[in-house]
Design a protein around this motif. Sequence first.
Motif, mmCIF file in Angstrom:
data_model
loop_
_atom_site.group_PDB
_atom_site.id
_atom_site.type_symbol
_atom_site.label_atom_id
_atom_site.label_comp_id
_atom_site.label_asym_id
_atom_site.label_seq_id
_atom_site.Cartn_x
_atom_site.Cartn_y
_atom_site.Cartn_z
ATOM 1 N N GLU A 164 0.828 -1.198 0.000
ATOM 2 C CA GLU A 164 0.000 0.000 0.000
ATOM 3 C C GLU A 164 0.867 1.254 0.000
ATOM 4 N N THR A 165 2.010 1.188 0.704
ATOM 5 C CA THR A 165 2.938 2.322 0.688
ATOM 6 C C THR A 165 3.427 2.597 -0.730
ATOM 7 N N LEU A 166 3.787 1.544 -1.453
ATOM 8 C CA LEU A 166 4.220 1.710 -2.842
ATOM 9 C C LEU A 166 3.103 2.299 -3.686
ATOM 10 N N TYR A 167 1.878 1.854 -3.462
ATOM 11 C CA TYR A 167 0.723 2.405 -4.183
ATOM 12 C C TYR A 167 0.596 3.905 -3.904
ATOM 13 N N THR A 168 0.767 4.285 -2.627
ATOM 14 C CA THR A 168 0.675 5.695 -2.251
ATOM 15 C C THR A 168 1.756 6.520 -2.931
ATOM 16 N N TRP A 169 2.920 5.909 -3.132
ATOM 17 C CA TRP A 169 4.038 6.600 -3.789
ATOM 18 C C TRP A 169 3.884 6.632 -5.308
ATOM 19 N N GLY A 170 2.846 6.003 -5.832
ATOM 20 C CA GLY A 170 2.593 6.042 -7.258
ATOM 21 C C GLY A 170 3.131 4.867 -8.042
ATOM 22 N N VAL A 171 3.599 3.812 -7.359
ATOM 23 C CA VAL A 171 4.103 2.625 -8.050
ATOM 24 C C VAL A 171 2.927 1.821 -8.585
ATOM 25 N N GLY A 172 2.998 1.422 -9.838
ATOM 26 C CA GLY A 172 1.914 0.679 -10.463
ATOM 27 C C GLY A 172 1.773 -0.729 -9.910
ATOM 28 N N GLU A 173 0.611 -1.313 -10.169
ATOM 29 C CA GLU A 173 0.294 -2.652 -9.667
ATOM 30 C C GLU A 173 1.213 -3.719 -10.234
ATOM 31 N N GLY A 174 1.587 -3.566 -11.493
ATOM 32 C CA GLY A 174 2.409 -4.583 -12.129
ATOM 33 C C GLY A 174 1.600 -5.802 -12.512
#
Length: 255
Positions: A135-145
């Motif tokens: 979720e942190t990565l999602y918040t930082w704008g990292v895509g789902e992949g």
Amino acid sequence: MRVFQTRFLPLIAVLSLGVLVGCTAAPQGGGINDPYEEVNRSWHETNVALDRSVIKPVSTAYGTVVPDPLRKGLSNVSDTLGIPGTVVNDVLQLRLGDALHNTARFAVNATVGIGGLFDPATGMGLEERDSDFGETLYTWGVGEGAYVVLPVYGPSTERDAFGLIVDIALDPVGNLLGNPEASYKTGLKVADLADTRYRYSDLYESLMYDSADSYTQMRLTYLDNRRYELGTPIVAGEEGADQAATYDIYEDFYE
């Protein structure tokens, strides 16, 4: 815990590359990105076989032999020990209100709740507010992949798989504990998972064993639930999609 991390170093390297280079946003309209389907299906079948031969018998024995109040208490302890990791992710997401909330929850359950054996915090309005590095990565704008199936763990995405590894590696409690205390924490987590498998055995087995295509059903279940949690589009064009957009239809299964 350190042994566990060492064994997964090759997987960490692969997943790191996948997240940093290959992760893209979820397909428009909440579609499915599954370029590794052949490999994923192979791991899915392996996981199903492992569940039939090991996980189901162990969880059934655990649920049958250990009284329900004790199982619940051990799960509470495991959940309490996981709160500091949640607080770290709250801070990384700049959700300082949630960080303070979870810190208070940890303090109450670790003291008044006798090391987390009981959960008085929920009755005081300090309900569980979970988070993770995915979720942190999602918040930082990292895509789902891409969608991936992990050995033993099961359905995931490139982003969430990498997040899982980071959560394990950066676990504050796990890193502070020495041996054999760290192994006790791992044992509590295994007991918690066994209890969850036992409590939701009918639902789990209806997906894993009774579905015409359990791989497709598990993929849909995971992606819908995860996207619901994060507030992103659920899988488009599937029956029940409209209802899932406003209600987490898999809450009990994944809680």
